[in-house]
Design a protein around this motif. Structure first.
Motif, mmCIF file in Angstrom:
data_model
loop_
_atom_site.group_PDB
_atom_site.id
_atom_site.type_symbol
_atom_site.label_atom_id
_atom_site.label_comp_id
_atom_site.label_asym_id
_atom_site.label_seq_id
_atom_site.Cartn_x
_atom_site.Cartn_y
_atom_site.Cartn_z
ATOM 1 N N GLY A 19 38.206 8.222 15.128
ATOM 2 C CA GLY A 19 37.208 7.693 14.639
ATOM 3 C C GLY A 19 36.927 6.164 15.036
ATOM 4 N N VAL A 20 37.809 5.423 15.032
ATOM 5 C CA VAL A 20 37.697 4.044 15.476
ATOM 6 C C VAL A 20 37.341 4.062 16.834
ATOM 7 C CG1 VAL A 20 40.044 3.586 16.245
ATOM 8 C CG2 VAL A 20 38.845 1.976 14.850
ATOM 9 N N LEU A 21 37.449 5.229 17.774
ATOM 10 C CA LEU A 21 37.196 4.884 19.285
ATOM 11 C C LEU A 21 35.884 5.916 19.471
ATOM 12 C CD1 LEU A 21 40.530 6.085 20.674
ATOM 13 C CD2 LEU A 21 39.639 3.735 20.527
ATOM 14 N N ARG A 22 35.290 5.937 18.206
ATOM 15 C CA ARG A 22 33.915 6.771 18.214
ATOM 16 C C ARG A 22 32.999 6.586 19.526
ATOM 17 N NH1 ARG A 22 31.944 6.397 12.896
ATOM 18 N NH2 ARG A 22 33.512 7.733 12.220
ATOM 19 N N GLY A 23 32.433 7.681 20.132
ATOM 20 C CA GLY A 23 31.496 7.734 21.145
ATOM 21 C C GLY A 23 31.848 6.868 22.337
ATOM 22 N N ILE A 24 33.352 6.508 22.579
ATOM 23 C CA ILE A 24 33.809 5.864 23.694
ATOM 24 C C ILE A 24 33.801 6.719 24.891
ATOM 25 C CG2 ILE A 24 36.124 6.078 23.408
ATOM 26 C CD1 ILE A 24 36.676 3.091 23.855
ATOM 27 N N VAL A 84 36.357 32.902 11.064
ATOM 28 C CA VAL A 84 36.085 31.995 12.135
ATOM 29 C C VAL A 84 35.222 30.878 11.686
ATOM 30 C CG1 VAL A 84 34.701 31.963 14.348
ATOM 31 C CG2 VAL A 84 35.620 34.157 13.664
ATOM 32 N N SER A 85 35.766 29.735 11.767
ATOM 33 C CA SER A 85 35.380 28.533 11.342
ATOM 34 C C SER A 85 34.852 27.538 12.482
ATOM 35 C CB SER A 85 36.549 27.892 10.441
ATOM 36 O OG SER A 85 37.629 27.374 11.535
ATOM 37 N N LEU A 86 34.267 26.498 11.967
ATOM 38 C CA LEU A 86 33.859 25.506 12.907
ATOM 39 C C LEU A 86 34.460 23.976 12.836
ATOM 40 C CD1 LEU A 86 29.989 25.831 12.594
ATOM 41 C CD2 LEU A 86 31.286 26.688 14.541
ATOM 42 N N SER A 87 34.603 23.401 13.957
ATOM 43 C CA SER A 87 35.324 22.106 13.860
ATOM 44 C C SER A 87 34.447 21.122 14.787
ATOM 45 C CB SER A 87 36.445 22.089 14.127
ATOM 46 O OG SER A 87 36.993 22.802 15.517
ATOM 47 N N VAL A 88 34.934 19.913 14.621
ATOM 48 C CA VAL A 88 34.405 18.483 15.244
ATOM 49 C C VAL A 88 35.131 18.195 16.503
ATOM 50 C CG1 VAL A 88 33.863 16.077 15.260
ATOM 51 C CG2 VAL A 88 32.853 17.489 13.460
ATOM 52 N N ASP A 89 36.256 18.750 16.367
ATOM 53 C CA ASP A 89 37.452 18.173 17.398
ATOM 54 C C ASP A 89 37.646 16.500 17.450
ATOM 55 O OD1 ASP A 89 39.338 18.088 19.119
ATOM 56 O OD2 ASP A 89 38.103 19.573 20.649
ATOM 57 N N VAL A 90 36.599 16.096 18.406
ATOM 58 C CA VAL A 90 36.907 14.437 18.739
ATOM 59 C C VAL A 90 35.794 13.793 18.858
ATOM 60 C CG1 VAL A 90 39.153 14.798 19.905
ATOM 61 C CG2 VAL A 90 36.862 15.042 21.270
ATOM 62 N N GLU A 91 35.440 12.706 17.883
ATOM 63 C CA GLU A 91 34.475 11.770 17.696
ATOM 64 C C GLU A 91 34.338 10.956 18.916
ATOM 65 O OE1 GLU A 91 33.902 10.620 13.418
ATOM 66 O OE2 GLU A 91 35.975 11.427 13.723
ATOM 67 N N VAL A 92 35.013 10.801 19.771
ATOM 68 C CA VAL A 92 35.312 10.039 21.136
ATOM 69 C C VAL A 92 34.069 10.530 22.000
ATOM 70 C CG1 VAL A 92 37.472 9.101 21.119
ATOM 71 C CG2 VAL A 92 36.785 11.304 22.478
ATOM 72 N N THR A 93 33.596 11.740 21.803
ATOM 73 C CA THR A 93 32.507 12.446 22.480
ATOM 74 C C THR A 93 31.604 12.994 21.765
ATOM 75 O OG1 THR A 93 34.066 12.967 24.347
ATOM 76 C CG2 THR A 93 32.305 14.091 24.304
ATOM 77 N N VAL A 94 31.779 13.446 20.738
ATOM 78 C CA VAL A 94 30.326 14.263 19.883
ATOM 79 C C VAL A 94 30.597 13.595 18.375
ATOM 80 C CG1 VAL A 94 31.031 16.304 21.100
ATOM 81 C CG2 VAL A 94 31.951 16.272 18.974
ATOM 82 N N ALA A 95 29.235 13.799 17.858
ATOM 83 C CA ALA A 95 29.086 13.338 16.383
ATOM 84 C C ALA A 95 29.848 14.312 15.469
ATOM 85 C CB ALA A 95 27.592 13.770 15.731
ATOM 86 N N GLY A 96 30.284 13.446 14.449
ATOM 87 C CA GLY A 96 31.384 13.748 13.454
ATOM 88 C C GLY A 96 30.613 14.730 12.137
ATOM 89 N N ASP A 97 29.566 15.600 12.394
ATOM 90 C CA ASP A 97 28.821 16.012 11.320
ATOM 91 C C ASP A 97 28.715 17.570 11.536
ATOM 92 O OD1 ASP A 97 25.644 16.888 12.314
ATOM 93 O OD2 ASP A 97 26.685 15.411 13.627
ATOM 94 N N MET A 98 28.567 18.290 10.881
ATOM 95 C CA MET A 98 28.676 19.765 10.830
ATOM 96 C C MET A 98 27.246 20.379 11.336
ATOM 97 S SD MET A 98 30.592 22.449 10.716
ATOM 98 C CE MET A 98 32.015 21.781 9.884
ATOM 99 N N PHE A 99 26.210 19.737 11.099
ATOM 100 C CA PHE A 99 24.786 20.038 11.615
ATOM 101 C C PHE A 99 24.886 20.178 12.924
ATOM 102 C CE2 PHE A 99 23.872 17.750 7.711
ATOM 103 C CZ PHE A 99 23.251 18.764 7.063
ATOM 104 N N THR A 100 25.453 19.456 13.837
ATOM 105 C CA THR A 100 25.703 19.291 15.243
ATOM 106 C C THR A 100 26.468 20.495 15.378
ATOM 107 O OG1 THR A 100 25.515 16.984 15.523
ATOM 108 C CG2 THR A 100 26.616 18.086 17.307
ATOM 109 N N GLN A 101 27.558 20.809 14.988
ATOM 110 C CA GLN A 101 28.508 22.097 15.306
ATOM 111 C C GLN A 101 27.725 23.552 14.914
ATOM 112 O OE1 GLN A 101 30.888 21.278 17.075
ATOM 113 N NE2 GLN A 101 30.696 19.157 16.557
#
Length: 429
Positions: free
Chosen positions: A70-75, A286-303
């Protein structure tokens, strides 16, 4: 004990027996859901909340996120999976101090709560010392969210010392995460480099009586894990790109589940998301997950939107596929996520007796009104700006659209970590 009554909402209970309730009432008493219905009598002294033009559903469940990042978000917007392994896990990971990891985990948790995610499985592949582990667990416990701390080895540690999990897992289970009824519980990331390592990690999970999670694809075999006695019941199989019907059947028969990260899988090149084929398999959560915030947004709407797009595309390109619906997607983001984490007895639906993990969404704005199909509205029309209330075990984290916790110190710590990494010439370039 505090009691709150939400009046006149559209309730998407995600409970097959209760279904959806229009103009419904929801009563929360303490940390539990007390009643669901219409025209319910409010207990004496209860707080009454007018929930007209609100959609209420269980909080979202994210079954796979590397929260320390999370501290590397969007890097790393353009990283391939291979570049992610080399750079994020190989360069940034070893540079993280316990304080950095605490900041990353708490930042990720606060962001998850702000987006309506009330339960998360932290695939914590950064256990380079007991101090690292203690900081990561402390952040989850401070956050107040429901979390599964999945203890995993770091990429450099695996390269140097192999895949067998260390003895410190026993300390963590006994001293930090002994209570299986707490908000934060334990799991293991049991990926092994050899059959012997697989058996050793599976035996450790049996000994500690904790569930397991593992990254998985068609390069691996669940049938082989079963044959060598290393397939733990209830395993969360992460990604699963390219798995065939026989492998999915083995996973389903073992009580396992599939966790799909549709956005990251398409961006980093893991393979096409398994939404349609996995949903077609009976008795497979079957579930959904964000995985890594270094690349994608950390919300479930995106997923949810990425999963729906992937599932519908698969249907259009293969006429034999069963059509994916918005109801399927919302179930993946709630009840099936809870089932996959073996937490469906306490969360994942608005069932009386379950803990009050609740998401209230505003449907009274020009960008979502009129609501013809609330499932379509939530999955395809809404985003974080529509969140009114987020509760975990009856405790407010978001109320009237605003965070309850003060994150000013946390944001300063995140800026400090980013500045230190920059000064050390560690970058994603």
């Amino acid at each position: 004990m505090t009691t709150r009554v939400f009046r006149n909402a559209h309730l998407l209970t995600m409970d097959p027996a209760l279904g959806d309730v229009e103009h419904g009432d929801l009563i929360v008493e303490g940390d539990r859901i007390l009643e669901v219905g219409t025209g319910l009598q409010a207990p004496a002294g209860a707080e009454i909340v007018d929930a007209t033009d609100r959609i209420i559903l269980p909080g979202f469940v994210d079954t796979h996120r590397h929260m320390w990042q999370g501290v590397l978000r969007g890097i790393a917007p353009g990283h391939t999976f291979e570049r992610y392994m080399e750079n994020i896990l190989g360069d940034f990971g070893p540079a993280m101090t316990p304080r950095d990891l605490y900041t990353g985990n708490l930042l990720s948790a606060r962001a998850a709560l702000a987006s309506g995610i009330t339960t998360i499985q932290d695939i914590s592949n950064i256990q380079d010392s007991p101090a690292h582990t203690d900081a990561l667990v402390a952040a989850l416990q401070e956050s107040g969210m429901r979390a599964v701390f999945a203890y995993g080895k770091s990429f450099p540690d695996i390269l140097a010392h192999g895949t067998v999990l260390p003895d410190d897992t026993r300390r963590v289970r006994a001293e930090l995460l002994a209570d299986t009824g707490a908000l934060v519980t334990m799991a293991l990331v049991t990926e092994g480099g050899s059959d012997a390592d697989e058996r050793a990690n599976a035996a450790l999970a049996r000994e500690l009586e904790v569930p397991v999670a593992r990254h998985f694809s068609s390069r691996l075999s669940a049938a082989h894990l079963r044959d060598i006695d290393a397939l733990r019941p209830g395993t969360t199989f992460i990604h699963g790109n390219g798995l065939g019907a026989e492998e999915l059947a083995v996973i389903a028969d073992s009580g396992g589940s599939i966790s799909i990260s549709p956005a990251i899988e398409m961006i980093m090149g893991h393979g096409y998301p398994m939404v349609a084929p996995a949903l077609a398999r009976p008795n497979l959560p079957v579930s959904l997950s964000v995985d890594v915030e270094v690349t994608v947004a950390g919300d479930m709407f995106t997923q949810m939107r990425a999963a729906y797009q992937a599932g519908r595309h698969a249907q259009h390109t293969d006429d034999s596929r069963t059509g994916v619906t918005v109801r399927d997607i919302l179930r993946m983001a709630t009840l099936d996520g809870a089932r996959g984490l073996a937490l469906a007895d306490r969360t994942g639906s608005l069932t009386p007796g379950k803990q009050a993990d609740i998401l209230v969404l505003r449907a009274d704005r020009p960008d979502v009104t009129p609501v013809h199909d609330p499932y379509s509205t939530v999955v395809l029309q809404m985003d974080r700006s529509h969140i009114d209330t987020v509760m975990v075990a009856g405790h407010d984290h978001i109320r009237a659209g605003r965070a309850v916790a003060d994150s000013s110190d946390l944001l300063r710590d995140a800026a400090r970590t980013a500045r230190r990494l920059g000064e050390a010439n560690i970058s994603a370039a």
